[in-house]
Design a protein around this motif. Structure first.
Motif, PDB file in Angstrom:
ATOM      1  N   ARG A   1      -4.839   2.426   4.098  1.00  0.00           N
ATOM      2  CA  ARG A   1      -4.885   0.851   3.098  1.00  0.00           C
ATOM      3  C   ARG A   1      -3.824  -0.044   3.613  1.00  0.00           C
ATOM      4  N   ASN A   2      -3.185  -0.836   2.985  1.00  0.00           N
ATOM      5  CA  ASN A   2      -2.723  -1.427   3.585  1.00  0.00           C
ATOM      6  C   ASN A   2      -1.407  -0.679   3.916  1.00  0.00           C
TER       7      ASN A   2
ATOM      8  N   ILE B   1       7.656  -2.889  -1.754  1.00  0.00           N
ATOM      9  CA  ILE B   1       6.104  -2.955  -2.426  1.00  0.00           C
ATOM     10  C   ILE B   1       6.447  -5.225  -2.486  1.00  0.00           C
ATOM     11  N   ALA B   2       5.935  -4.893  -1.969  1.00  0.00           N
ATOM     12  CA  ALA B   2       5.448  -7.333  -2.114  1.00  0.00           C
ATOM     13  C   ALA B   2       4.587  -7.623  -3.135  1.00  0.00           C
ATOM     14  N   ALA B   3       5.465  -8.460  -4.087  1.00  0.00           N
ATOM     15  CA  ALA B   3       4.140  -8.801  -4.583  1.00  0.00           C
ATOM     16  C   ALA B   3       3.333  -9.462  -4.141  1.00  0.00           C
ATOM     17  N   GLY B   4       2.052  -8.453  -5.386  1.00  0.00           N
ATOM     18  CA  GLY B   4       0.558  -9.729  -4.284  1.00  0.00           C
ATOM     19  C   GLY B   4      -0.078  -8.156  -3.686  1.00  0.00           C
TER      20      GLY B   4
ATOM     21  N   ASP C   1      -1.153   1.136   0.897  1.00  0.00           N
ATOM     22  CA  ASP C   1      -1.734   2.634   0.465  1.00  0.00           C
ATOM     23  C   ASP C   1      -0.532   3.985  -0.125  1.00  0.00           C
ATOM     24  N   PRO C   2      -1.650   4.143  -0.867  1.00  0.00           N
ATOM     25  CA  PRO C   2      -0.207   4.460  -1.849  1.00  0.00           C
ATOM     26  C   PRO C   2       0.371   6.138  -0.768  1.00  0.00           C
ATOM     27  N   ARG C   3      -0.041   6.144   0.432  1.00  0.00           N
ATOM     28  CA  ARG C   3       1.298   7.503   1.310  1.00  0.00           C
ATOM     29  C   ARG C   3       2.484   7.108   1.694  1.00  0.00           C
TER      30      ARG C   3
END
Length: 401
Positions: free
Chosen positions: A290-291, A348-351, A356-358
């Motif tokens: 993911r991102n 962890i940026a707002a929004g 990615d949980p990793r």
């Protein structure tokens, strides 16, 4: 007595051929000219760069036995198809004003990437940085573009053509449509000959364009790196490679091994976990990724959390060890040190609901606590993933030169 007449006239060299005589009488048959070039317009456009009598090897290239990923699906590479794809890839006629080709944004000397933050199109600049295309074939991930909006490489090939900014056959904003491009190519004589050569008739279609482009792009491979030499003589990636320096083997171990975290997301042991998303030996992106924490846009306005793909890490540097352009969809990083620094401390940026949980052990942004020695070791390892042939091999070069 019947006479056989042998003419001794001097004729131009292009008419050199066997002389034939009749069986009776005094008839004389002129020297027969050599057969004309069956594809004169291809010869005129490309000269020796395209030799239809001796095609470049695209279909039967050697790949290592340890490379097992392949997204070819139902469009296997052929020498003919990839040759047509090469022409299409470098042809500026695929843009509405004849100024931009696929190669404008994907340069051979940069492992088919770009060194600009945003690539130049017919109506401005691209919204994301151009990916490297080398080894695009060898991946678990079958979707393409940073946001994976193309389900296959075949589908991907016409997205830039149909983009108003990039190549300008969008069918909107005063642009012609893809059908207009097809009609344009249909009237180009070397395409009439090439499509006949490849497909048996001169008809240009979207499917034929897509298949040929995808075959050429999939043919662009690189397995002549220091890593490949080491891997070929080892049972697996975890073993020390005999041809590696101690620093390169340390970097390999850090890349492959997962990190150990405490409850606050601080790394207390293990490696850096890069292989969780970029697994050896293909080093392409994991389909579940993911991102990666980069949510900005090149425009500087708003956020973009849809980017979950990445190019292969092979050939992130050239054979001299210099970075092949910029990194991330924003093109915001210019060095591998900056890339490693980004992953070392994840915020962890707002929004960003797609992170990615990793990268968030125990629900917090990871802190890898990477030392300078570890950073240097990982960079040394990443440089072993680069070969040299991909940058100079004629079969992937511009045939119009």
């Amino acid at each position: 007595m019947m006479k056989k007449i042998l003419t001794s006239l001097i004729v131009p060299s292009i008419f050199l051929a066997a002389v034939f005589y009749s069986c009776s009488g005094d008839d004389v048959y002129e020297e027969a000219p050599l057969s004309k070039d069956e594809y004169p317009n291809i010869t005129a456009a490309f000269g020796a760069n395209i030799n239809l009598s001796s095609l470049e090897n695209y279909a039967n290239q050697i790949k290592p036995a340890y490379i097992t990923k392949d997204n070819t699906a139902g469009n296997p590479i052929t020498d003919k198809g990839a040759t047509l794809g090469r022409i299409l890839f470098y042809d500026k006629n695929l843009s509405k004003d004849n100024t931009i080709s696929c190669s404008s944004c994907h340069k051979q000397e940069l492992a088919f990437g770009d060194n600009a933050v945003a690539s130049i199109g017919v109506n401005g600049t691209t919204g994301r940085h151009s990916m490297r295309l080398v080894n695009a074939r060898f991946s678990n991930e079958t979707k393409f573009f940073w946001d994976e909006r193309a389900s296959t490489l075949e589908a991907q090939t016409v997205f830039p053509i149909q983009d108003h900014v990039e190549m300008g056959f969008s069918g909107t904003n005063g642009d012609g449509s893809l059908q207009d491009l097809i009609a344009k190519l249909q009237n180009i004589k070397y395409y009439q000959e090439m499509f006949t050569f490849v497909y048996g008739d001169a008809v240009v279609t979207q499917t034929r364009i897509q298949n040929a482009l995808a075959q050429f792009i999939r043919s662009i491979q690189s397995f002549d790196s220091k890593y490949d030499a080491g891997r070929a003589s080892s049972a697996n990636d975890q073993q020390p490679f005999a041809n590696f320096t101690a620093q390169e083997n340390q970097g390999k171990n850090l890349f492959l091994a997962p990190p150990v975290f405490d409850g606050s997301g601080n790394r207390t042991g293990g490696g850096l976990g890069c292989a969780a998303c970029h697994a050896a030996p293909e080093f392409d992106i994991n389909p579940t990724s993911r991102n990666n924490g980069i949510i900005g846009k090149i425009s500087g306005t708003g956020i973009d959390i849809t980017n979950t793909r990445a190019p292969s890490l092979r050939n992130v540097t050239n054979s001299s060890g210099l970075e092949n352009g910029r990194f991330m969809h924003t093109g915001g990083f210019t060095t591998l040190q900056q890339v490693i620094g980004h992953y070392a401390t994840i915020s962890i940026a707002a929004g960003n609901t797609n992170l990615d949980p990793r990268l968030t052990p125990n629900g917090v942004g990871q802190k890898l606590n990477v030392t300078a020695q570890e950073t240097d070791a990982v960079i040394a390892f990443l440089k072993t993933l680069s070969g040299s042939d991909v940058y100079t091999n004629k079969k992937w070069s511009n045939p119009f030169k």
